[in-house]
Design an enzyme around this catalytic site. Structure first.
Site, PDB file in Angstrom:
ATOM      1  N   ASP A  45       0.885  -1.162   0.000  1.00 44.42           N
ATOM      2  CA  ASP A  45       0.000   0.000   0.000  1.00 44.42           C
ATOM      3  C   ASP A  45       0.925   1.214   0.000  1.00 44.42           C
ATOM      4  O   ASP A  45       1.520   1.549   1.021  1.00 44.42           O
ATOM      5  CB  ASP A  45      -0.869  -0.056   1.274  1.00 44.42           C
ATOM      6  N   LYS A 106       3.078  11.184  -3.666  1.00 44.42           N
ATOM      7  CA  LYS A 106       1.955  10.559  -4.374  1.00 44.42           C
ATOM      8  C   LYS A 106       0.999  11.613  -4.943  1.00 44.42           C
ATOM      9  O   LYS A 106       0.285  11.363  -5.907  1.00 44.42           O
ATOM     10  CB  LYS A 106       1.229   9.650  -3.389  1.00 44.42           C
ATOM     11  N   GLU A 211      -7.108   0.780  -4.221  1.00 48.00           N
ATOM     12  CA  GLU A 211      -7.023   0.607  -2.768  1.00 48.00           C
ATOM     13  C   GLU A 211      -8.311   0.041  -2.150  1.00 48.00           C
ATOM     14  O   GLU A 211      -8.246  -0.914  -1.375  1.00 48.00           O
ATOM     15  CB  GLU A 211      -6.634   1.935  -2.113  1.00 48.00           C
ATOM     16  N   ASP A 237     -12.770   4.896   2.385  1.00 46.16           N
ATOM     17  CA  ASP A 237     -11.322   4.924   2.597  1.00 46.16           C
ATOM     18  C   ASP A 237     -10.840   6.371   2.700  1.00 46.16           C
ATOM     19  O   ASP A 237     -10.714   7.075   1.699  1.00 46.16           O
ATOM     20  CB  ASP A 237     -10.647   4.203   1.413  1.00 46.16           C
TER      21      ASP A 237
END
Ligand code: AMP
Length: 661
Positions: A45, A106, A211, A237
């Site tokens: 992850d 990211k 994800e 999430d």
């Protein structure tokens, strides 16, 4: 020259089509048995703020602890005059060396410098971001006395390398393959750049998975129920930097993502920033000083705010305390949960809009949702849980899976399946993923003609027939877009395909076949073929999206390998220095404590130890060989003195116990 769509949809004839029902097409298994790479594969992850690595062995998933004993590693890289640090040690430098400590890479990966999201981030980042030669965003730091620039994928690769090391230390063998997770909303360029990051880190990326999908896999396995009945799951999430809501259906171990919604730019860091802004104002009010222009102070305050925010998830109040925050002034204050909730209320509330949107798109009412799964560290915030529970009319939220680890957990299971593992617990697991954004072509009048609709299961292949707009038109120019708006000018141009040398034909007669192929990693290839001649031109979207070219990749991989080789050499040198130091101290102790040793011999051994200690003091950066030679000399001489001048022939048990020091 333009093109006109004939609106004739050609039937998909590929075996990877999604036309057949999922139960009859075990896609994951088919892919695994076709490729079946060897060796251990891990699930990673790769988070905006934290990353996590897990491995699935014998049907059991282990989330791996790093060298600090933590299951998540900060996605943070710091550059100093002497070294490069990754993870916890780097995060510690966020306050001390803010200009050269990179976090949130990211948010930059696969984006261009002018991207509004990059531009908005720049205001909050203490490090420098500038446009590279091709307009891509690059970070700039000072490292070992040199000004250096890095692509975001290089920074991500450094984090991945760290996780690779964590896994190798745990497994005791090299790790070269991984399944990496990405936010559901990542576009093609962001996905490609993530694959590049894996390659730079020496990892073959077996599959990128979304994800929330990974979390759903983990959830499916952790649940004791057997999924005989079809269940609707909503995965919520909320992590450090991104937010995704996904609606999935699960039956007989088969997951299908039916809708996704989210914001690539919402998460814990935004809540931290709200606190920082508020406390900066408070500092100004109380101390008549404005710290907002001081990166170091801002970063130190941010670290303190993040800690306080975590405390507020379990306590009603939290203290923020930073000594000498700015211009020598200490800052201490107390925040209540109520004020924090008030401060971030609009952000928290906005997450519910995405829940509504995902449900709407899935065509599922909220009363039809069987499970609401929490993923991501920020779902520990009580108000988020309250809002979500209220939205689902008081339904219990699923917290069986540790929210920080669920995504890596699911990725590890997927990695095990892809490497051909056939554990009882993994049997019948099948996964369908969807494309997060609609893809299409520009037609006459700048209208977007959608070829692959958002939320279509992938992999997929869609084919359209095209005709020319003029008689005897000899070339066709196709523009490929992604987006949901009717007019292409509001969507995003991915690239163009030109097909020249067309055979003469009247207009409006379909002559060109255009195929959109999206692979398992959500990466698009568009192929245009002239029907009568078979002439073809192809565009893999990577070609036009600023992906690193081969030479650049090779250079970066070489640099990365050199860096790790240097780091290994540095570590071995430090070990040799440490061993010499340990040997010196041990001999000193023997000389002082050994009663049978005569005084002259004692003095000589102590002198030699002092000499060696002084030499070490002045030679902290000597080559490893010199430390080893020095140690050998010291031990040989002292050993023979102790043996010869000791009345009992030298009781060296203390030394021997350490393997001759
Ligand atoms: P993730 O990306 O899932 O690792 O989530 C990281 C984010 O979760 C960071 O912004 C953390 O500050 C936040 N976080 C972690 N634990 C808590 C907590 N107990 N309460 C509130 N936020 C948290």
């Amino acid at each position: 020259m333009g093109a006109d769509l004939s609106h004739e949809k050609v039937q998909d004839v590929t075996s990877s089509s999604n036309a057949s029902p999922p139960q009859s097409t075990p896609r994951v298994k088919t892919a695994a048995s076709r490729t079946r790479p060897r060796g251990p594969a891990v699930g990673i992850d790769l988070g905006t703020t934290y990353s996590c690595v897990a491995v699935c062995q014998k049907g059991k998933v282990d989330v791996l602890a790093n060298d600090h004993g933590n299951h998540t590693t900060p996605s943070c890289v710091a550059f100093t005059d002497k070294e490069r640090l990754v993870g916890e040690p780097a995060e510690l430098l966020r306050g001390l060396n803010p200009e050269n400590t990179i976090f949130g890479a990211k948010r930059l990966i696969g984006r261009r410098y002018e991207d509004p999201s990059v531009q908005s981030d720049l205001n909050h980042w203490p490090f420098r971001v500038a446009a590279g030669g091709g307009g891509e965003a690059k970070v700039h730091v000072s490292h070992r006395g040199l000004e250096k620039s890095f692509y975001p994928e290089e920074i991500s690769a450094m984090v991945l390398s760290k996780l690779k090391q964590v896994a190798e230390a745990h497994l005791g063998r090299p790790v070269t393959q991984a399944v990496i997770t990405v936010p559901a909303y990542f576009n093609d360029a962001q996905r490609q750049a993530t694959i590049d990051a894996g390659a730079i880190a020496g990892l073959k990326v077996l599959r990128l998975i979304n994800e929330p999908t990974a979390a759903a896999i983990a959830y499916g396995l952790n649940d004791s129920r057997q999924w005989k009945e079809k269940r609707n799951i909503l995965v919520f999430d909320l992590g450090g930097g991104t937010f995704d809501v996904s609606v999935l259906t699960a039956q007989d171990g088969v997951f299908e993502v039916v809708a996704t919604a989210g914001d690539t730019h919402l998460g814990g860091e935004d809540f931290d920033q709200r606190l920082v802004d508020q406390l900066t104002q408070e500092f100004k009010r109380k101390h008549k000083e404005d710290l907002s222009q001081c990166n170091k102070a801002k970063q130190r305050l941010k670290v303190a705010c993040e800690k306080a925010k975590r405390v507020l998830s379990s306590n009603i109040t939290a203290i923020v305390s930073v000594d000498s925050l700015y211009k020598g002034v200490d800052f201490h204050t107390t925040i209540t949960r109520a004020s924090f909730e008030d401060l971030c209320s609009d952000l928290f509330q906005s997450t519910m809009l995405y829940v509504e949107r995902a449900l709407e798109e899935a065509g599922i009412k909220k009363t039809q949702i069987d499970d609401v799964v929490l993923v991501g560290g920020s779902t520990r915030i009580p108000m988020i849980q309250r809002l979500l529970s209220q939205f689902f009319d008081g339904q219990d939220l699923c917290r069986v899976i540790n929210p920080d680890e669920a995504v890596a957990h699911g990725a590890a299971i997927q990695a095990a399946i892809l490497t051909g593992h056939r554990y009882q617990s993994l049997q019948n697991l099948l996964l369908l993923d969807v494309t997060p954004v609609s893809l299409g072509l520009e037609t006459v009048g700048g209208v977007m003609d959608v070829v692959v609709k958002r939320n279509s299961p992938i992999p997929t292949k869609e084919t359209r027939n095209f005709s020319t707009t003029e008689d005897n038109q000899n070339s066709l120019f196709l523009q490929v877009y992604e987006g949901e708006r009717t007019l292409t000018k509001h969507n995003r141009l991915l690239g163009t395909v030109t097909l020249g040398g067309l055979q003469p034909a009247p207009r409006c007669v379909p002559v060109i076949v255009v195929t959109f192929h999206i692979d398992h990693n959500n990466i698009l290839t568009v192929t245009a073929t002239e029907r009568c001649t078979g002439n073809q031109n192809q565009l893999t979207i990577t070609d036009t999206r600023g992906r690193l070219d081969r030479e650049e990749m090779e250079r970066i991989i070489r640099e990365e390998e050199e860096y790790w080789a240097q780091e290994k050499a540095e570590q071995e040198k430090n070990e040799a220095l440490n061993s010499l130091e340990a040997s010196t101290l041990q001999l000193k102790r023997v000389a002082v404590e050994e009663k049978a040793l005569d005084d002259r011999a004692k003095r000589r051994v102590l002198e030699m130890c002092e000499e060696t200690a002084a030499w070490m003091e002045g030679n902290r950066r000597a080559p490893k060989k010199e430390y080893e030679e020095r140690k050998r000399e010291l031990e040989d001489v002292c050993y023979s003195i102790i043996t010869h001048f000791s009345s009992d022939g030298g009781d060296l048990s203390q030394m021997k116990g350490r393997g001759k020091c």
